[in-house]
Design an enzyme around this catalytic site. Structure first.
Site, mmCIF file in Angstrom:
data_model
loop_
_atom_site.group_PDB
_atom_site.id
_atom_site.type_symbol
_atom_site.label_atom_id
_atom_site.label_comp_id
_atom_site.label_asym_id
_atom_site.label_seq_id
_atom_site.Cartn_x
_atom_site.Cartn_y
_atom_site.Cartn_z
ATOM 1 N N ARG A 157 0.825 -1.173 0.045
ATOM 2 C CA ARG A 157 -0.116 0.009 -0.131
ATOM 3 C C ARG A 157 0.998 1.233 -0.119
ATOM 4 N NH1 ARG A 157 -2.763 -2.972 4.085
ATOM 5 N NH2 ARG A 157 -4.825 -3.532 3.415
ATOM 6 N N ARG A 240 11.581 -0.351 8.609
ATOM 7 C CA ARG A 240 12.238 -0.728 10.031
ATOM 8 C C ARG A 240 13.493 -0.458 10.024
ATOM 9 N NH1 ARG A 240 7.604 -0.279 11.567
ATOM 10 N NH2 ARG A 240 6.470 -1.602 12.815
ATOM 11 N N GLU A 269 16.559 1.667 18.110
ATOM 12 C CA GLU A 269 15.732 2.661 18.157
ATOM 13 C C GLU A 269 15.099 2.903 19.407
ATOM 14 O OE1 GLU A 269 11.281 3.370 16.124
ATOM 15 O OE2 GLU A 269 13.217 3.097 14.546
ATOM 16 N N HIS A 288 11.011 8.571 14.049
ATOM 17 C CA HIS A 288 9.937 7.696 13.775
ATOM 18 C C HIS A 288 8.462 8.411 13.884
ATOM 19 C CE1 HIS A 288 8.756 2.978 13.726
ATOM 20 N NE2 HIS A 288 8.080 3.585 13.240
#
Length: 334
Positions: A157, A240, A269, A288
């Protein structure tokens, strides 16, 4: 009738929290920090439902003590932080939030690409630091997006949404994804050229990553892949952090193997303040925030609440990761 106790590992937007407060007894980790494992292990045994984030490891040790748990609902599209196989084995459905952040994430990936190409952050720093002394024909030269080649790695998507945006800039779009074939019914995507991964890396001026984190995509971009890219190319990652080998990226940027990287996600992260990537002027890193619009995060919170409430009622989750759990549960009851 008493409300079922549930556990939240972080405060979520109010639209979702209101739904949960109405029907559940909510216990929540209130701090803006990753929930400590000790706190989670202490409180999850009494919880009927668990709302978590991608920063929380819902692994076997957590599930072992979660004896009352009926449903796990994560406010995320990715679910690699949850042991799905273990949840399924225990008959616990897992909910997630697909689709809702597609356009918002694509907007942000495109924003990162534009900011990197035209060196926007560097320019803003020059002004703030008092280094802007005059106009110069050779000062902070960047790259054009219009009519450049965008390589999209992962054509789900979000990848498709990136392709639609690129067409507005008259970009040539290359894509690699074995599972997706674009047909006439895909409005605005007829001109996308499907190529193998290596060709996408070699021919693209910009490479944007839109793959899930799996064993196959872990360090998908490493030293060899970076060397296949153009020395003028820009790498964008909103997928990611572990999709990229961070050490290899540091070396590639430092030795000008590629020109620039723009990252919304890192490994680890949050990225430590002393990480080597933060010393590079040709690496833009943000915390993020690709899905961080008011509207999108509110929708995600409502989807998360709807999943959890359905699971508490014993109903099928509207957005479920492991639909096979219902078959397993029926067999166990039988």
């Amino acid at each position: 009738m008493s409300k079922p106790p549930i556990l939240l590992t972080r405060r979520i937007p109010q639209a979702g929290l209101d739904l949960l407060d109405r029907f559940c007894e909510v216990r929540m980790w209130e701090k803006e920090a990753v929930v400590p494992t000790e706190w989670l292990m202490e409180h999850v045994p009494s919880a009927k439902g668990l709302v978590c984030l991608l920063t929380d490891q819902i692994d076997k040790p957590v599930l072992d003590v979660a004896s009352s748990l009926k449903v796990v609902s994560t406010m995320a599209v990715g679910y690699d932080h949850i042991n799905i196989a273990e949840c399924t084995r225990r008959g616990i459905p897992v909910g997630y939030t697909p689709g809702v952040l597609t356009e918002t994430t694509a907007d942000f990936a495109f924003a990162l690409m534009m900011a990197a190409a035209r060196r926007v952050v560097e320019g803003a720093s020059f002004v703030k630091e008092g280094r802007w002394k005059t106009w110069s024909p050779t000062f902070l030269l960047g790259q054009d997006l219009h009519e450049a080649t965008l390589g999209i790695v992962g054509f789900g998507r979000i990848g498709q949404a990136m392709a639609r945006r690129a067409k507005g800039f008259s970009m040539r779009v290359l894509a690699c994804c074995a599972s997706k074939q674009v047909g006439p019914q895909d409005e605005g995507l007829q001109d996308v050229e499907f190529r193998d991964f290596q060709t996408v890396l070699k021919e693209s001026d910009f490479v944007s990553l839109h793959v899930p984190l799996t064993p196959q995509t872990h360090h998908l971009i490493g030293k060899t892949e970076l060397q296949r890219m153009k020395t003028s190319s820009i790498l964008i990652n909103t997928a990611r952090g572990r999709v990229i080998d961070s050490d290899a990226l540091y070396e590639a940027l430092g030795h000008h193997v590629i020109a620039y990287a723009a990252l919304d996600v890192t490994d680890p992260e949050p990225i430590p303040v002393n990480d080597r990537l933060l010393t590079l002027s040709n690496c833009l890193i943000v915390p993020h925030i690709a899905s961080a619009s008011v509207a999108t995060r509110s929708k995600m919170a409502v989807m998360t609440a709807d999943n959890l409430l359905a699971g508490l009622k014993g109903e099928r989750l509207p957005f479920i990761v492991n639909p096979e759990v219902y078959g397993n549960a029926k067999k166990e009851r039988a």
